[in-house]
Write an enzyme that holds these catalytic residues in place. Structure first.
Site, PDB file in Angstrom:
ATOM      1  N   GLY A  21       0.792  -1.214   0.000  1.00  0.00           N
ATOM      2  CA  GLY A  21       0.000   0.000   0.000  1.00  0.00           C
ATOM      3  C   GLY A  21       0.826   1.265   0.000  1.00  0.00           C
ATOM      4  O   GLY A  21       2.043   1.254  -0.121  1.00  0.00           O
ATOM      5  N   SER A  22       0.127   2.324   0.186  1.00  0.00           N
ATOM      6  CA  SER A  22       0.640   3.687   0.042  1.00  0.00           C
ATOM      7  C   SER A  22       1.512   4.106   1.221  1.00  0.00           C
ATOM      8  O   SER A  22       1.450   3.540   2.306  1.00  0.00           O
ATOM      9  CB  SER A  22      -0.567   4.619  -0.065  1.00  0.00           C
ATOM     10  N   THR A  23       2.279   5.166   0.991  1.00  0.00           N
ATOM     11  CA  THR A  23       3.162   5.697   2.032  1.00  0.00           C
ATOM     12  C   THR A  23       2.390   6.205   3.243  1.00  0.00           C
ATOM     13  O   THR A  23       2.963   6.321   4.324  1.00  0.00           O
ATOM     14  CB  THR A  23       4.047   6.826   1.483  1.00  0.00           C
ATOM     15  N   GLY A  24       1.098   6.490   3.078  1.00  0.00           N
ATOM     16  CA  GLY A  24       0.287   6.889   4.228  1.00  0.00           C
ATOM     17  C   GLY A  24       0.224   5.809   5.286  1.00  0.00           C
ATOM     18  O   GLY A  24      -0.056   6.086   6.451  1.00  0.00           O
ATOM     19  N   GLY A  25       0.504   4.572   4.895  1.00  0.00           N
ATOM     20  CA  GLY A  25       0.505   3.461   5.844  1.00  0.00           C
ATOM     21  C   GLY A  25       1.520   3.636   6.958  1.00  0.00           C
ATOM     22  O   GLY A  25       1.306   3.184   8.083  1.00  0.00           O
TER      23      GLY A  25
END
Length: 136
Positions: free
Chosen positions: A66-70
């Site tokens: 998933g995304s870096t927001g993880g």
């Protein structure tokens, strides 16, 4: 009879020994939209751990996805007191590593055997972060 596997300490050298009960999946975990930071529950529909709570477990999974927001969600989960005791990966990726660095979550990867197959949910696990060993 117990088994000990050596791995690479990514974060947590000097953390000593952490013990707990394993929560294991052979599927990657997405922390962005896949974990409730307020409960520690896995919320990704269709994930083998859907509904399970990672709080105070030894979380064993192959890698994150998933995304870096993880990274921020890993940090939030830890800061809310709902994170695992430590994480064990087959191959850590940047999102999980950064989240663990921010939250000071001990992490081992590159075990000499596939721990997602050898360790099962509910197994007692002891992780020695000084020596990089996982015993189960």
């Amino acid at each position: 009879m117990s088994t000990t596997v050596k791995g690479r300490v990514v974060i947590g050298k000097g953390s000593g020994v952490i013990t707990g009960t394993a929560l294991v999946t052979t599927e990657p975990i997405c922390f962005l939209g896949g974990v409730d930071v307020h409960t520690g529950n896995i919320t990704e529909q269709g994930h083998p751990l859907y509904g399970a709570c990672m709080k105070d477990t030894i979380l064993v999974f192959p890698t994150g996805k998933g995304s870096t927001g993880g990274s921020y969600l890993i940090y939030d989960t830890i800061m809310n007191g709902n994170g695992p005791r430590c994480m064990l990966n087959l191959a850590v990726e940047q999102v999980t590593a950064i989240g663990c660095i921010m939250g000071e979550m001990p992490l081992i990867d590159q075990p000499e055997a596939d721990i997602t197959q050898l360790i099962h949910t509910g197994d007692p696990v002891s992780v020695d972060f000084d020596n990089g060993t996982i015993t189960f």
